[in-house]
Design a protein around this motif. Structure first.
Motif, PDB file in Angstrom:
ATOM      1  N   SER A  14       0.828  -1.215   0.000  1.00 53.04           N
ATOM      2  CA  SER A  14       0.000   0.000   0.000  1.00 53.04           C
ATOM      3  C   SER A  14       0.857   1.257   0.000  1.00 53.04           C
ATOM      4  CB  SER A  14      -0.910   0.018   1.226  1.00 53.04           C
ATOM      5  OG  SER A  14      -1.779  -1.082   1.205  1.00 53.04           O
ATOM      6  N   ALA A  18       1.102   3.998  -2.905  1.00 55.41           N
ATOM      7  CA  ALA A  18       0.861   5.411  -2.604  1.00 55.41           C
ATOM      8  C   ALA A  18       1.933   6.304  -3.215  1.00 55.41           C
ATOM      9  CB  ALA A  18       0.782   5.620  -1.091  1.00 55.41           C
ATOM     10  N   TYR A  23      -3.658   8.773  -4.658  1.00 51.79           N
ATOM     11  CA  TYR A  23      -4.615   8.368  -3.638  1.00 51.79           C
ATOM     12  C   TYR A  23      -4.106   8.756  -2.262  1.00 51.79           C
ATOM     13  CZ  TYR A  23      -6.829   5.511  -7.261  1.00 51.79           C
ATOM     14  OH  TYR A  23      -7.448   5.070  -8.381  1.00 51.79           O
ATOM     15  N   GLU A  24      -5.033   8.924  -1.341  1.00 54.93           N
ATOM     16  CA  GLU A  24      -4.699   9.277   0.038  1.00 54.93           C
ATOM     17  C   GLU A  24      -3.945   8.120   0.695  1.00 54.93           C
ATOM     18  OE1 GLU A  24      -4.032  10.906   3.457  1.00 54.93           O
ATOM     19  OE2 GLU A  24      -4.972  12.051   1.844  1.00 54.93           O
ATOM     20  N   PRO A  25      -2.686   8.331   1.112  1.00 51.09           N
ATOM     21  CA  PRO A  25      -1.882   7.246   1.685  1.00 51.09           C
ATOM     22  C   PRO A  25      -2.508   6.585   2.917  1.00 51.09           C
ATOM     23  CG  PRO A  25      -0.474   9.106   1.160  1.00 51.09           C
ATOM     24  CD  PRO A  25      -1.891   9.563   0.962  1.00 51.09           C
ATOM     25  N   LEU A  28      -5.218   4.224   1.695  1.00 45.78           N
ATOM     26  CA  LEU A  28      -4.579   3.061   1.067  1.00 45.78           C
ATOM     27  C   LEU A  28      -4.008   2.122   2.117  1.00 45.78           C
ATOM     28  CD1 LEU A  28      -2.624   4.487  -2.011  1.00 45.78           C
ATOM     29  CD2 LEU A  28      -4.661   3.052  -2.038  1.00 45.78           C
ATOM     30  N   ASP A  90     -10.021   5.298  -3.600  1.00 46.37           N
ATOM     31  CA  ASP A  90      -8.920   5.024  -2.676  1.00 46.37           C
ATOM     32  C   ASP A  90      -9.153   3.711  -1.933  1.00 46.37           C
ATOM     33  OD1 ASP A  90      -9.206   7.827  -3.224  1.00 46.37           O
ATOM     34  OD2 ASP A  90      -7.803   8.254  -1.609  1.00 46.37           O
ATOM     35  N   ILE A 154       6.779   8.728   1.697  1.00 49.08           N
ATOM     36  CA  ILE A 154       5.512   9.456   1.756  1.00 49.08           C
ATOM     37  C   ILE A 154       5.633  10.670   2.662  1.00 49.08           C
ATOM     38  CG2 ILE A 154       3.132   9.312   2.589  1.00 49.08           C
ATOM     39  CD1 ILE A 154       3.126   6.434   1.480  1.00 49.08           C
TER      40      ILE A 154
END
Length: 158
Positions: A14, A18, A23-25, A28, A90, A154
């Motif tokens: 995930s 990301a 997408y929103e980490p 995810l 997401d 991230i």
């Protein structure tokens, strides 16, 4: 592979996903962990099998372990269902990434998976790990390091 290895595999997959998407980490990550447990619904002793024992017993009775729920057919079916009924991409992406990580990790066991179910071919990597053995702990350690690496990436991108 044990549940904890599948979970850390879902985390690593995930976080890596990301890195290459918008997408929103956090979404995810959470849904990737959930997705990493879903394929083992066919095994009554798994984390999800114990949480949903009736469904687990039904699926195991129909298909057995590491067959339908560990196949491309299952991934495609879930992808279609999520595409049609899940408004947040997401969540869908995280679930599918987690499920794919589970299947890949089980391909690294001696038993492998029925990736092309309903065909009876077992698919596994040439190198395998034994569940609960030192080799699985090495896989767990590597996935942990990858999780830190991708998680750090991230954080830097925020």
């Amino acid at each position: 592979m044990t549940g904890k290895t599948h979970i850390i595999g879902g985390v690593a997959a995930s976080l890596a996903f990301a890195q290459i998407t918008n997408y929103e980490p956090a979404i995810l990550l959470c849904t990737g962990v959930i997705g990493s447990l879903i394929p083992d619904i066919c095994h009554g002793g798994s984390k999800i099998g114990r949480a949903l024992p009736i469904l687990s017993k039904l699926i195991n009775g129909l298909f057995g372990h590491r067959t339908f729920t560990h196949s491309l057919l299952f991934l495609i079916l879930i992808a279609v269902l999520l595409h049609n009924f899940m408004p947040m991409e997401d969540i869908s992406a995280g679930l599918l990434v987690g499920m794919a990580s589970h299947i890949v990790l089980d391909m690294a066991t001696k038993r492998g998976v029925k990736l092309f179910f309903p065909l009876r071919w077992n698919v596994r990597f040439p190198f395998t790990a034994t569940t609960g053995a030192t080799s699985e702990y090495l896989v767990f350690a590597l996935l942990s390091l990858l999780s830190v690496y991708f998680g750090y990436g991230i954080i830097l991108s925020l």
